[in-house]
Design a protein around this motif. Structure first.
Motif, mmCIF file in Angstrom:
data_model
loop_
_atom_site.group_PDB
_atom_site.id
_atom_site.type_symbol
_atom_site.label_atom_id
_atom_site.label_comp_id
_atom_site.label_asym_id
_atom_site.label_seq_id
_atom_site.Cartn_x
_atom_site.Cartn_y
_atom_site.Cartn_z
ATOM 1 N N UNK A 124 0.818 -1.285 -0.010
ATOM 2 C CA UNK A 124 0.227 -0.017 -0.019
ATOM 3 C C UNK A 124 0.852 1.124 -0.024
ATOM 4 N N UNK A 125 1.809 1.350 0.643
ATOM 5 C CA UNK A 125 2.906 2.419 0.741
ATOM 6 C C UNK A 125 3.555 2.563 -0.370
ATOM 7 N N UNK A 126 4.119 1.776 -1.079
ATOM 8 C CA UNK A 126 4.654 1.832 -2.344
ATOM 9 C C UNK A 126 3.792 2.113 -3.456
ATOM 10 N N UNK A 127 2.496 1.544 -3.479
ATOM 11 C CA UNK A 127 1.562 2.101 -4.448
ATOM 12 C C UNK A 127 1.026 3.590 -4.316
ATOM 13 N N UNK A 128 1.112 4.023 -3.109
ATOM 14 C CA UNK A 128 0.822 5.565 -2.875
ATOM 15 C C UNK A 128 2.007 6.179 -3.266
ATOM 16 N N UNK A 129 3.194 6.004 -3.016
ATOM 17 C CA UNK A 129 4.295 6.729 -3.514
ATOM 18 C C UNK A 129 4.466 6.826 -4.984
ATOM 19 N N UNK A 130 4.178 5.366 -5.485
ATOM 20 C CA UNK A 130 4.209 5.439 -7.177
ATOM 21 C C UNK A 130 3.130 6.498 -7.670
ATOM 22 N N UNK A 131 2.056 6.223 -7.358
ATOM 23 C CA UNK A 131 1.039 7.117 -7.848
ATOM 24 C C UNK A 131 1.166 8.405 -7.699
ATOM 25 N N UNK A 132 1.721 8.926 -6.618
ATOM 26 C CA UNK A 132 1.877 10.189 -6.372
ATOM 27 C C UNK A 132 2.894 10.922 -7.342
ATOM 28 N N UNK A 133 4.205 10.050 -7.458
ATOM 29 C CA UNK A 133 5.235 10.298 -8.279
ATOM 30 C C UNK A 133 4.952 10.392 -9.554
ATOM 31 N N UNK A 134 3.778 9.577 -10.122
ATOM 32 C CA UNK A 134 3.618 9.801 -11.536
ATOM 33 C C UNK A 134 2.450 10.964 -11.870
ATOM 34 N N UNK A 135 1.743 11.056 -10.660
ATOM 35 C CA UNK A 135 0.718 12.331 -10.806
ATOM 36 C C UNK A 135 1.735 13.724 -10.892
ATOM 37 N N UNK A 136 2.736 13.679 -10.010
ATOM 38 C CA UNK A 136 3.469 14.872 -10.160
ATOM 39 C C UNK A 136 4.395 14.878 -11.714
ATOM 40 N N UNK A 137 4.787 13.936 -12.120
ATOM 41 C CA UNK A 137 5.391 14.018 -13.298
ATOM 42 C C UNK A 137 4.613 14.335 -14.401
ATOM 43 N N UNK A 138 3.327 13.882 -14.416
ATOM 44 C CA UNK A 138 2.400 14.248 -15.445
ATOM 45 C C UNK A 138 1.964 15.728 -15.431
ATOM 46 N N UNK A 139 1.734 16.426 -14.115
ATOM 47 C CA UNK A 139 1.821 17.762 -13.938
ATOM 48 C C UNK A 139 2.692 18.687 -14.592
ATOM 49 N N UNK A 140 3.963 18.270 -14.352
ATOM 50 C CA UNK A 140 5.201 18.890 -14.674
ATOM 51 C C UNK A 140 5.268 18.780 -16.158
ATOM 52 N N UNK A 141 4.992 17.656 -16.810
ATOM 53 C CA UNK A 141 5.182 17.486 -18.300
ATOM 54 C C UNK A 141 4.118 18.299 -18.686
ATOM 55 N N UNK A 142 3.083 18.699 -18.130
ATOM 56 C CA UNK A 142 1.902 19.535 -18.746
ATOM 57 C C UNK A 142 2.337 21.079 -18.559
#
Length: 139
Positions: A17-35
């Motif tokens: 659960x902790x790993x999934x939380x960090x992974x999704x948070x990181x992917x959301x941030x990368x998507x925001x930065x790339x946009x």
């Protein structure tokens, strides 16, 4: 053997659960930065209050009340034993657990009421200091 499997599966689940939380948070941030969004979106402007000190104060009052309840329960039990000896020496009862239970719960209730007023006063004082700091920073 079964107990170790339960503990291993519990910790594996918590890690997943902790790993999934960090992974999704990181992917959301990368998507925001790339946009083209700014990095300041990730940090809140307002300081979040740390309420852990208030929980520690409440727990301190409660544990102190449990200690007082045990001490007063012991005194109350001795008093009830003396009354029992004096009133009926033939059927003497040495077991009065209700003295402990009533004393502990009465003192815990009183501690929760007292801690409510103490924490409320501390929160008001903290809010007042925050308002004064904000007023001073805008001038």
């Amino acid at each position: 053997m079964e107990v170790s499997i339960v503990f291993i599966s519990f910790f594996a689940t918590a890690f997943g659960i902790w790993f999934y939380y960090l992974k999704t948070r990181n992917s959301e941030r990368l998507a925001l930065i790339s946009s083209g969004a700014e990095a300041s979106l990730f940090y809140s402007r307002k300081k979040s209050k740390n309420y852990s000190i208030y929980i520690v104060i409440i727990l301190g009052f409660v544990f102190f009340a449990i200690g007082l309840g045990i001490i007063s329960g012991y005194a109350l039990e001795n008093y009830m034993i003396e009354i029992s000896k004096a009133s009926n020496p033939d059927r003497f009862n040495r077991d009065f657990p209700q003295a402990y239970f009533t004393s502990i719960f009465i003192f815990i209730g009183a501690a929760l009421i007292i801690s409510f007023f103490v924490v409320r006063r501390l929160i008001r004082k903290d809010d007042e200091l925050t308002r004064l700091e904000m007023r001073g920073s805008t001038e």
